[in-house]
Design a protein around this motif. Structure first.
Motif, PDB file in Angstrom:
ATOM      1  N   ARG A 126     -78.492  76.790  87.428  1.00 19.28           N
ATOM      2  CA  ARG A 126     -77.571  77.809  87.502  1.00 19.28           C
ATOM      3  C   ARG A 126     -78.066  79.165  86.449  1.00 19.28           C
ATOM      4  O   ARG A 126     -78.158  80.293  86.834  1.00 19.28           O
ATOM      5  N   GLU A 127     -78.728  78.558  85.434  1.00 15.22           N
ATOM      6  CA  GLU A 127     -79.138  79.526  84.539  1.00 15.22           C
ATOM      7  C   GLU A 127     -80.444  80.091  84.919  1.00 15.22           C
ATOM      8  O   GLU A 127     -80.815  81.603  84.782  1.00 15.22           O
ATOM      9  N   LEU A 128     -81.348  79.470  85.575  1.00 17.95           N
ATOM     10  CA  LEU A 128     -82.560  79.794  86.305  1.00 17.95           C
ATOM     11  C   LEU A 128     -82.152  80.868  87.064  1.00 17.95           C
ATOM     12  O   LEU A 128     -83.234  81.761  87.476  1.00 17.95           O
ATOM     13  N   LEU A 129     -81.405  80.548  88.160  1.00 17.43           N
ATOM     14  CA  LEU A 129     -81.093  81.413  89.401  1.00 17.43           C
ATOM     15  C   LEU A 129     -80.416  82.751  88.926  1.00 17.43           C
ATOM     16  O   LEU A 129     -80.448  83.683  89.757  1.00 17.43           O
ATOM     17  N   ALA A 130     -79.687  82.672  87.837  1.00 20.28           N
ATOM     18  CA  ALA A 130     -78.809  83.741  87.555  1.00 20.28           C
ATOM     19  C   ALA A 130     -79.613  85.398  87.749  1.00 20.28           C
ATOM     20  O   ALA A 130     -79.034  86.173  88.043  1.00 20.28           O
ATOM     21  N   ASP A 131     -80.766  85.171  87.046  1.00 21.46           N
ATOM     22  CA  ASP A 131     -81.648  86.774  87.133  1.00 21.46           C
ATOM     23  C   ASP A 131     -81.977  87.008  88.547  1.00 21.46           C
ATOM     24  O   ASP A 131     -82.737  87.963  88.758  1.00 21.46           O
ATOM     25  N   ARG A 135     -75.559  86.440  94.064  1.00 20.73           N
ATOM     26  CA  ARG A 135     -74.233  85.478  94.358  1.00 20.73           C
ATOM     27  C   ARG A 135     -73.893  84.796  93.248  1.00 20.73           C
ATOM     28  O   ARG A 135     -74.663  84.525  92.242  1.00 20.73           O
ATOM     29  N   ASN A 136     -72.577  84.355  93.233  1.00 19.66           N
ATOM     30  CA  ASN A 136     -71.916  83.640  92.028  1.00 19.66           C
ATOM     31  C   ASN A 136     -72.598  82.018  92.241  1.00 19.66           C
ATOM     32  O   ASN A 136     -72.485  81.457  93.185  1.00 19.66           O
ATOM     33  N   THR A 137     -72.891  81.644  91.045  1.00 15.77           N
ATOM     34  CA  THR A 137     -73.662  80.303  91.064  1.00 15.77           C
ATOM     35  C   THR A 137     -72.914  79.349  90.150  1.00 15.77           C
ATOM     36  O   THR A 137     -73.098  78.057  90.179  1.00 15.77           O
ATOM     37  N   GLU A 138     -71.646  79.905  89.359  1.00 14.10           N
ATOM     38  CA  GLU A 138     -71.190  78.798  88.429  1.00 14.10           C
ATOM     39  C   GLU A 138     -70.625  77.612  89.229  1.00 14.10           C
ATOM     40  O   GLU A 138     -70.446  76.662  88.521  1.00 14.10           O
ATOM     41  N   PRO A 191     -74.926  95.945  98.340  1.00 13.08           N
ATOM     42  CA  PRO A 191     -73.608  96.051  98.650  1.00 13.08           C
ATOM     43  C   PRO A 191     -72.677  94.620  98.804  1.00 13.08           C
ATOM     44  O   PRO A 191     -71.389  94.951  98.760  1.00 13.08           O
ATOM     45  N   SER A 192     -73.352  93.803  98.380  1.00 12.89           N
ATOM     46  CA  SER A 192     -72.364  92.478  98.060  1.00 12.89           C
ATOM     47  C   SER A 192     -71.855  92.517  96.727  1.00 12.89           C
ATOM     48  O   SER A 192     -70.763  91.680  96.672  1.00 12.89           O
ATOM     49  N   ARG A 193     -72.159  93.453  96.122  1.00 11.10           N
ATOM     50  CA  ARG A 193     -71.515  93.804  94.967  1.00 11.10           C
ATOM     51  C   ARG A 193     -70.233  94.926  95.189  1.00 11.10           C
ATOM     52  O   ARG A 193     -70.605  96.011  95.793  1.00 11.10           O
ATOM     53  N   GLU A 194     -69.016  94.641  94.813  1.00 12.19           N
ATOM     54  CA  GLU A 194     -67.998  95.432  95.079  1.00 12.19           C
ATOM     55  C   GLU A 194     -68.157  96.899  94.786  1.00 12.19           C
ATOM     56  O   GLU A 194     -67.971  97.881  95.678  1.00 12.19           O
ATOM     57  N   PRO A 265     -71.858  79.122 103.927  1.00  8.68           N
ATOM     58  CA  PRO A 265     -71.066  80.142 103.027  1.00  8.68           C
ATOM     59  C   PRO A 265     -71.712  80.464 101.564  1.00  8.68           C
ATOM     60  O   PRO A 265     -72.127  79.581 100.924  1.00  8.68           O
ATOM     61  N   ALA A 266     -71.384  81.564 101.104  1.00 10.54           N
ATOM     62  CA  ALA A 266     -71.914  81.881  99.664  1.00 10.54           C
ATOM     63  C   ALA A 266     -70.975  82.776  99.099  1.00 10.54           C
ATOM     64  O   ALA A 266     -70.200  83.584  99.674  1.00 10.54           O
ATOM     65  N   MET A 267     -70.741  82.502  97.753  1.00 15.47           N
ATOM     66  CA  MET A 267     -69.616  83.527  96.984  1.00 15.47           C
ATOM     67  C   MET A 267     -70.302  84.819  96.399  1.00 15.47           C
ATOM     68  O   MET A 267     -71.298  84.561  95.529  1.00 15.47           O
ATOM     69  N   TYR A 268     -69.973  85.889  96.537  1.00 16.44           N
ATOM     70  CA  TYR A 268     -70.234  87.161  96.151  1.00 16.44           C
ATOM     71  C   TYR A 268     -68.915  87.817  95.375  1.00 16.44           C
ATOM     72  O   TYR A 268     -68.014  88.280  95.931  1.00 16.44           O
ATOM     73  N   ASN A 269     -68.924  88.064  94.097  1.00 21.98           N
ATOM     74  CA  ASN A 269     -67.926  88.587  93.294  1.00 21.98           C
ATOM     75  C   ASN A 269     -66.692  87.844  93.810  1.00 21.98           C
ATOM     76  O   ASN A 269     -65.657  88.455  93.930  1.00 21.98           O
TER      77      ASN A 269
END
Length: 318
Positions: A126-131, A135-138, A191-194, A265-269
Motif C-alpha cells: 500500500r505504501e509503494l502504491l500510494a504515490d 484510488r484508496n488503497t488502505e 475528476p476521481s477526486r471530489e 470495483p475500486a474506491m476513490y475518495n
C-alpha cells in the motif's frame, strides 16, 4: 562501429533519443527536484485559487480549461522561445526528452512491489502504491493490491515511456515534454477526486486524446508472440469496455495475453466506482507481476528499435 557513429552524428533525432535514454539510466533526476514534481505542486496551488466548489459545474469546467491552457500555453511559448536561442538543437531536444521519460520509476516500483507482494506484506504494498494511484488503497486485500499493482505498472510504462517516445517521434523534445506535462495535470486534477470532479474534466479529456494512439499501438505490439490470437480476440471483445480508450486497450491486451484478471470495483475518495472486469480469470500473483515486468521490458525495447528504424528511414527520405 564507424557506420553506427556516423549514423548517430548525421541523424540528430536518433542521437537525441539514445542520448536521452542513456542519460536517464546513468544520471536520473532526483524525484524531489524533478520538473514534473514542481509542475504538480504549481498545479495544486493554481487549483486552490481558481477551483471554487460552490460554483456551478459549467463555471468549474471553464476554470479548469483556462487553468490548463494558462499553464500549458505558458510552457509551450517558453520552450519555443528557448528553441530559437539554443546553439545545439540536439542537446536541447535530448534534454527535454531526458526530463520527459521515466522508465526507472516503473522498473524500481516493479521490483520493490513484487518483493513485498511475494512476502504478502500488504502494508508495504500500500505504501509503494500510494504515490502512484489516486484510488484508496488502505482497505485493499492482497488480491486487490495485486490488481492495482499490475494496472499501475502497465499504465506507468505506457504513459511515461511509450507515450513520451511516441510524441517525441511526432514533434521532438517539445512534444514529448508537453505530453508528459498534460498527463501529469490529468492525474493531479483527476475528476476521481471530489474537489476536481468538474474542474479536472478538461485535463482528463485532453489526456485521453493524447493517449489513444500510442497506447493502442503499444497494445497491438503486446498482443504479438505467444497467445497472440487469444490476446487479439480479447482486445476486440473488451477493448471498448474500459472508461478510458487508450489505457483500456493496454490493460485488456496484457490481461488476455497473460490470462490475468484485471479491473473490477475500486474506491476513490471512499466512493465505490464500478469498473468492468477485463482480461483472463487468473488473479495476479508475484509470478504474474514478474511476467508483466518481463513483457513490458521486451516490448519497450521493441518499440525503441522500431522507432529508431523509422527515424532513420524518414531522415533518409528527407
Amino acid at each position: 562501429m564507424e557506420s553506427l557513429v556516423a549514423l548517430l552524428t548525421t541523424n540528430s533525432s536518433l542521437l537525441a533519443l539514445w542520448g536521452a535514454l542513456l542519460l536517464h539510466w546513468v544520471l536520473p533526476i532526483p524525484y524531489p527536484l524533478h520538473p514534473i514534481v514542481i509542475w504538480q505542486r504549481l498545479a495544486l496551488l493554481i487549483a486552490e485559487r481558481v477551483n471554487h466548489p460552490k460554483e456551478n459545474p459549467s463555471q468549474r469546467i471553464l476554470a479548469g480549461s483556462l487553468a490548463w491552457f494558462l499553464m500549458s500555453g505558458t510552457v509551450l511559448i517558453l520552450l519555443f522561445a528557448f528553441s530559437q536561442l539554443v546553439w545545439y538543437q540536439t542537446i536541447f531536444q535530448m534534454t527535454l526528452l531526458w526530463m520527459a521519460i521515466d522508465w526507472q520509476t516503473s522498473a524500481k516500483l516493479a521490483k520493490q512491489f513484487n518483493q513485498a507482494y511475494n512476502l504478502e506484506h500488504k502494508g508495504r504494498c500500500r505504501e509503494l502504491l500510494a504515490d502512484h494511484v489516486n484510488r484508496n488503497t488502505e482497505n485493499l486485500s492482497l488480491l486487490g493490491l495485486g490488481k492495482a499493482g499490475a494496472e499501475t505498472l502497465l499504465l506507468g510504462y505506457g504513459r511515461n515511456v511509450i507515450g513520451v517516445l511516441f510524441w517525441y517521434a511526432i514533434g521532438g523534445g517539445i512534444a514529448a515534454i508537453m505530453y508528459r506535462l498534460a498527463i501529469s495535470l490529468a492525474r493531479t486534477w483527476s475528476p476521481s477526486r471530489e474537489q476536481y470532479r468538474f474542474f479536472g474534466l478538461p485535463a482528463i479529456r485532453i489526456a485521453l486524446i493524447l493517449d489513444i494512439v500510442p497506447l493502442r499501438l503499444f497494445a497491438l505490439l503486446i498482443t504479438l508472440g505467444q497467445n497472440a490470437k487469444l490476446a487479439f480476440k480479447g482486445l476486440m471483445q473488451q477493448g471498448e469496455n474500459w472508461q478510458l480508450p487508450g489505457p483500456g486497450w493496454l490493460l485488456v491486451a496484457t490481461g488476455h495475453k497473460l490470462s490475468l484478471s484485471l479491473g473490477g470495483p475500486a474506491m476513490y475518495n471512499q466512493i465505490k466506482m464500478e469498473r468492468p472486469r477485463i482480461g483472463g480469470k487468473i488473479a495476479p500473483a508475484s509470478l504474474h507481476l514478474a511476467q508483466i515486468q518481463q513483457l513490458m521490458t521486451s516490448r519497450l525495447w521493441c518499440w525503441i528499435i522500431i522507432e529508431s528504424g523509422l527515424l532513420i528511414l524518414f531522415h533518409g527520405l528527407a
